[in-house]
Design an enzyme around this catalytic site. Structure first.
Site, short mmCIF file in Angstrom:
data_model
loop_
_atom_site.label_atom_id
_atom_site.label_comp_id
_atom_site.label_asym_id
_atom_site.label_seq_id
_atom_site.Cartn_x
_atom_site.Cartn_y
_atom_site.Cartn_z
N ARG A 183 0.79 -1.23 0.00
CA ARG A 183 0.00 0.00 0.00
C ARG A 183 0.83 1.30 0.00
NH1 ARG A 183 -4.95 0.71 3.79
NH2 ARG A 183 -3.38 0.54 5.43
N ASP A 184 2.13 1.20 -0.12
CA ASP A 184 2.93 2.43 -0.24
C ASP A 184 4.18 2.18 -1.07
OD1 ASP A 184 3.25 5.15 0.14
OD2 ASP A 184 4.40 4.92 1.98
N LEU A 185 4.01 1.42 -2.14
CA LEU A 185 5.13 1.15 -3.03
C LEU A 185 5.42 2.41 -3.85
CD1 LEU A 185 7.02 -1.15 -4.10
CD2 LEU A 185 5.38 -1.40 -5.97
N THR A 243 0.50 7.45 -0.98
CA THR A 243 1.28 8.53 -1.58
C THR A 243 0.63 9.01 -2.85
OG1 THR A 243 3.34 7.66 -0.65
CG2 THR A 243 3.54 9.17 -2.50
N ASN A 294 10.72 4.12 -1.46
CA ASN A 294 10.65 2.92 -0.62
C ASN A 294 11.34 1.72 -1.25
OD1 ASN A 294 9.40 4.01 1.60
ND2 ASN A 294 7.33 3.48 0.95
#
Length: 225
Positions: free
Chosen positions: A31-33, A72, A37
């Site tokens: 959920r935040d690739l 993001t 990261n």
């Protein structure tokens, strides 16, 4: 960063996502690739970091729902913005955005094309649709020595960022299409457009602590660490 190094990073991220979705004891939705990261070691091997927003699924679960939208800007798929629905196709969408950044060297938060009115996904789709894919791709790249071809990567990325989650491929299908230069790649439909077009734009576009973040990383700035 030449194309060979970028391919190595793309393959590494693909394999890590494939493990999280297919081979782990639990299905893990990151959920935040995003570019910031993805960590690189001294041999440019990619590692996915920051699992603070991740969700675990049992192997028989397909999707979940939340009222608290996190993520993001630029990497969040439309079904999550509109209804809070997340599934493995969430990370597929984010991977597609990352792949578009990798092959173009462009930021997902800027606007491009004539009069600079198209976001990255729309610009990529229009370029591909009008057979101008080479204008979208980073001009410094040369894929002549790689089996992973740039225009093929562009088409796969566009499949990953389609509006309808059901139309997006699985990571296993993505891996297969990127590794094979003979497997047919489906024709992508129109991409999901910027979240600025949605009614709840105020809840998602303005970064707030614990809610959304803005990622300004550029692929050619990545360094091993």
């Amino acid at each position: 960063m030449d194309w060979g190094k970028r391919v190595h990073i793309i393959e590494g991220v693909t394999q890590r996502l494939l493990y999280l979705q297919e081979y782990s004891n639990f299905t893990i939705i990151h959920r935040d690739l995003k570019a910031s990261n993805i960590l690189l070691d001294d041999e440019m091997n990619a590692k996915i970091s920051d699992f603070g927003m991740a969700k675990l699924f049992r192997n028989d679960e397909l999707e979940g729902n939340t009222r608290r939208i996190v993520g993001t800007y630029g990497y969040v798929p439309p079904e999550y913005v509109r209804k809070g629905i997340y599934s493995m196709k969430y990370d597929v969408y984010s991977f597609g955005v990352l792949l578009l950044q990798m092959i173009s060297g462009r930021k997902s938060t800027h606007y491009y094309g004539p009069n600079e009115i198209m976001h990255l996904l729309e610009y990529a789709y229009v370029s591909w649709k009008e057979d101008k894919g080479l204008e979208f791709i980073d001009p410094s790249l040369d894929d002549s020595s790689s089996s992973c071809k740039l225009l093929r990567c562009l088409q796969v990325a566009l499949l990953c960022v389609q509006e309808n989650a059901d139309d997006r491929p699985t990571m296993l299908e993505v891996y297969s299409m990127l590794k094979s230069d003979t497997q047919a790649v489906p024709t992508p439909t129109k991409t999901a457009f910027s979240v600025k077009n949605y009614d709840n734009v105020d809840n998602i576009c303005t970064p707030q602590p614990g809610n959304c973040s803005v990622n300004d990383a550029q692929i050619f700035e990545l360094q091993p660490r």
